[in-house]
Design a protein around this motif. Structure first.
Motif, short mmCIF file in Angstrom:
data_model
loop_
_atom_site.label_atom_id
_atom_site.label_comp_id
_atom_site.label_asym_id
_atom_site.label_seq_id
_atom_site.Cartn_x
_atom_site.Cartn_y
_atom_site.Cartn_z
N THR A 179 1.86 1.11 -8.95
CA THR A 179 0.54 1.61 -9.34
C THR A 179 -0.42 0.46 -9.59
O THR A 179 -0.01 -0.66 -9.93
CB THR A 179 0.65 2.48 -10.62
OG1 THR A 179 -0.61 3.08 -10.90
CG2 THR A 179 1.07 1.63 -11.82
N TRP A 180 -1.70 0.75 -9.42
CA TRP A 180 -2.73 -0.21 -9.81
C TRP A 180 -2.66 -0.38 -11.32
O TRP A 180 -2.38 0.58 -12.05
CB TRP A 180 -4.11 0.30 -9.41
CG TRP A 180 -4.28 0.65 -7.97
CD1 TRP A 180 -4.40 1.90 -7.44
CD2 TRP A 180 -4.34 -0.25 -6.87
NE1 TRP A 180 -4.53 1.84 -6.07
CE2 TRP A 180 -4.50 0.52 -5.69
CE3 TRP A 180 -4.26 -1.63 -6.75
CZ2 TRP A 180 -4.59 -0.04 -4.43
CZ3 TRP A 180 -4.36 -2.20 -5.47
CH2 TRP A 180 -4.52 -1.41 -4.34
N ALA A 181 -2.92 -1.58 -11.79
CA ALA A 181 -2.77 -1.83 -13.22
C ALA A 181 -3.70 -2.93 -13.68
O ALA A 181 -4.21 -3.72 -12.87
CB ALA A 181 -1.32 -2.20 -13.55
N CYS A 182 -3.90 -2.99 -14.99
CA CYS A 182 -4.67 -4.07 -15.59
C CYS A 182 -4.10 -4.36 -16.97
O CYS A 182 -3.95 -3.44 -17.78
CB CYS A 182 -6.15 -3.70 -15.70
SG CYS A 182 -7.19 -5.07 -16.29
N GLU A 183 -3.76 -5.62 -17.20
CA GLU A 183 -3.23 -6.02 -18.50
C GLU A 183 -4.36 -6.52 -19.39
O GLU A 183 -5.24 -7.26 -18.94
CB GLU A 183 -2.18 -7.13 -18.33
CG GLU A 183 -1.60 -7.62 -19.64
CD GLU A 183 -0.58 -8.74 -19.46
OE1 GLU A 183 -0.13 -9.30 -20.48
OE2 GLU A 183 -0.25 -9.06 -18.30
N LEU A 193 12.81 -3.65 -2.26
CA LEU A 193 11.62 -3.97 -1.47
C LEU A 193 12.04 -4.45 -0.09
O LEU A 193 12.86 -5.38 0.03
CB LEU A 193 10.79 -5.04 -2.17
CG LEU A 193 9.54 -5.52 -1.45
CD1 LEU A 193 8.51 -4.39 -1.37
CD2 LEU A 193 8.94 -6.73 -2.17
N GLN A 194 11.51 -3.83 0.95
CA GLN A 194 11.82 -4.21 2.32
C GLN A 194 10.52 -4.41 3.11
O GLN A 194 10.12 -3.54 3.88
CB GLN A 194 12.71 -3.16 2.98
CG GLN A 194 14.09 -3.05 2.34
CD GLN A 194 14.95 -2.00 3.01
OE1 GLN A 194 14.65 -0.80 2.97
NE2 GLN A 194 16.04 -2.44 3.64
N GLU A 213 0.84 -1.21 0.00
CA GLU A 213 0.00 0.00 0.00
C GLU A 213 0.87 1.25 0.00
O GLU A 213 0.58 2.22 -0.71
CB GLU A 213 -0.91 -0.01 1.24
CG GLU A 213 -1.94 -1.13 1.25
CD GLU A 213 -3.21 -0.75 0.52
OE1 GLU A 213 -3.20 0.28 -0.20
OE2 GLU A 213 -4.22 -1.46 0.68
N ARG A 214 1.97 1.24 0.77
CA ARG A 214 2.84 2.41 0.82
C ARG A 214 3.55 2.64 -0.51
O ARG A 214 3.76 3.79 -0.92
CB ARG A 214 3.88 2.25 1.94
CG ARG A 214 3.31 2.45 3.34
CD ARG A 214 4.43 2.66 4.35
NE ARG A 214 5.30 1.48 4.44
CZ ARG A 214 5.09 0.48 5.28
NH1 ARG A 214 4.06 0.52 6.11
NH2 ARG A 214 5.92 -0.53 5.33
N LEU A 215 3.92 1.57 -1.18
CA LEU A 215 4.56 1.72 -2.50
C LEU A 215 3.64 2.44 -3.48
O LEU A 215 4.09 3.27 -4.27
CB LEU A 215 4.93 0.34 -3.05
CG LEU A 215 6.07 -0.40 -2.35
CD1 LEU A 215 6.20 -1.81 -2.90
CD2 LEU A 215 7.39 0.36 -2.50
N ILE A 216 2.36 2.13 -3.43
CA ILE A 216 1.38 2.79 -4.31
C ILE A 216 1.21 4.25 -3.91
O ILE A 216 1.20 5.15 -4.76
CB ILE A 216 0.03 2.04 -4.27
CG1 ILE A 216 0.22 0.61 -4.79
CG2 ILE A 216 -1.01 2.79 -5.09
CD1 ILE A 216 -0.99 -0.27 -4.59
#
Length: 258
Positions: A55-59, A105-106, A46-49
């Motif tokens: 980001t939220w994404a859709c392929e 990433l931690q 959540e913090r990364l976003i």
């Protein structure tokens, strides 16, 4: 899917993230999809976003035309649209979260499996951090039918032709000019599917000859204890309406309530 060199939160099964969950709500309509992304139990993601590193994404993917793209969104409520001119055959959507940049990433120790604790994990731009299940943009029944205008047919008529191959299955539904504009109507689609089911036994005399989609249809009918093509009591209408049932009109539904 091969194991990733970093923890990925999956919708159906997540061994990397211990108590996290990803539950996207995906609503698919003709040539568009609406997604509401939901993550629980993973504050690091959540913090990364929030920080703009992911980001939220859709392929969106069409295997036949090899068309593929990824839609990004800063909002957990996302909407994507596509043109039918770019698609042919099956089209799939895959929701999730992707990295926008490279970083280490931690995650918190209690968030992930012991194998990921300790040293920072390198993430590359474009990597999937969260990945949802693959979803069809059309139902199985709809994906079988390909409508074509046939001006040689007399008014009100339709004919269905099967064109199987080793890895796919399609039924060409030829429509007379006066009903061509009604091709999206539910009753016409189900009627076409009934005709298509009636041709299955002729197209595939043995299960070994069936492409993947036909095997999927067979499994669907068997799951509902419905006879399949090749059996003496196979009923194309029953098979079709198990796969794609008729829907009552609003007037009929109101009468039942009354």
């Amino acid at each position: 899917m091969e194991p990733s060199p970093f923890p990925v939160l999956l919708e159906d099964l997540s061994l990397d993230w211990l108590s996290a969950g990803y539950r996207p709500n995906v609503q698919i309509r003709p040539n568009q999809a609406e997604i509401r992304h939901e993550i629980t139990g993973a504050q690091t993601l959540e913090r990364l976003i929030q920080d703009g590193r992911a980001t939220w994404a859709c392929e969106l993917r069409c295997p036949k035309t090899l068309h593929a793209c990824v839609w990004e969104s800063t909002s957990r409520e996302q909407r994507i649209e596509w043109s039918s001119d770019l698609m042919d055959g099956e089209v799939f959507v895959i929701p999730g979260v992707i990295a926008l940049q490279g970083f280490q990433l931690q995650p918190e120790p209690e968030e992930v499996s012991p194998v990921w604790r300790g040293a920072p994990i390198q993430i590359h731009p474009g990597a999937w951090l969260v990945r949802g299940a693959v979803r069809r943009t059309r139902t199985i029944g709809q994906s079988l039918l390909y409508f074509r205008l046939n001006r040689k047919l007399r008014a009100g008529r339709m004919e269905v032709q099967c064109e199987p191959s080793n890895d796919s299955l399609r039924f060409h539904v030829n429509l007379a000019e006066d009903i061509w504009t009604e091709r999206a109507a539910r009753h016409l689609q189900v009627a076409a599917l009934i005709a298509a089911m009636g041709r299955m036994a002729m197209a595939f005399p043995t299960p070994e000859d069936e492409p993947r989609v036909a095997q999927e249809l067979r499994e669907r009918l068997q799951k509902d204890n419905v006879p399949v093509w090749g059996e003496d009591n196979f009923d194309p209408a029953l098979a079709a309406t198990v796969i794609e049932g008729f829907r009552p009109t609003e007037t009929s539904a109101q009468k039942r309530k009354g």
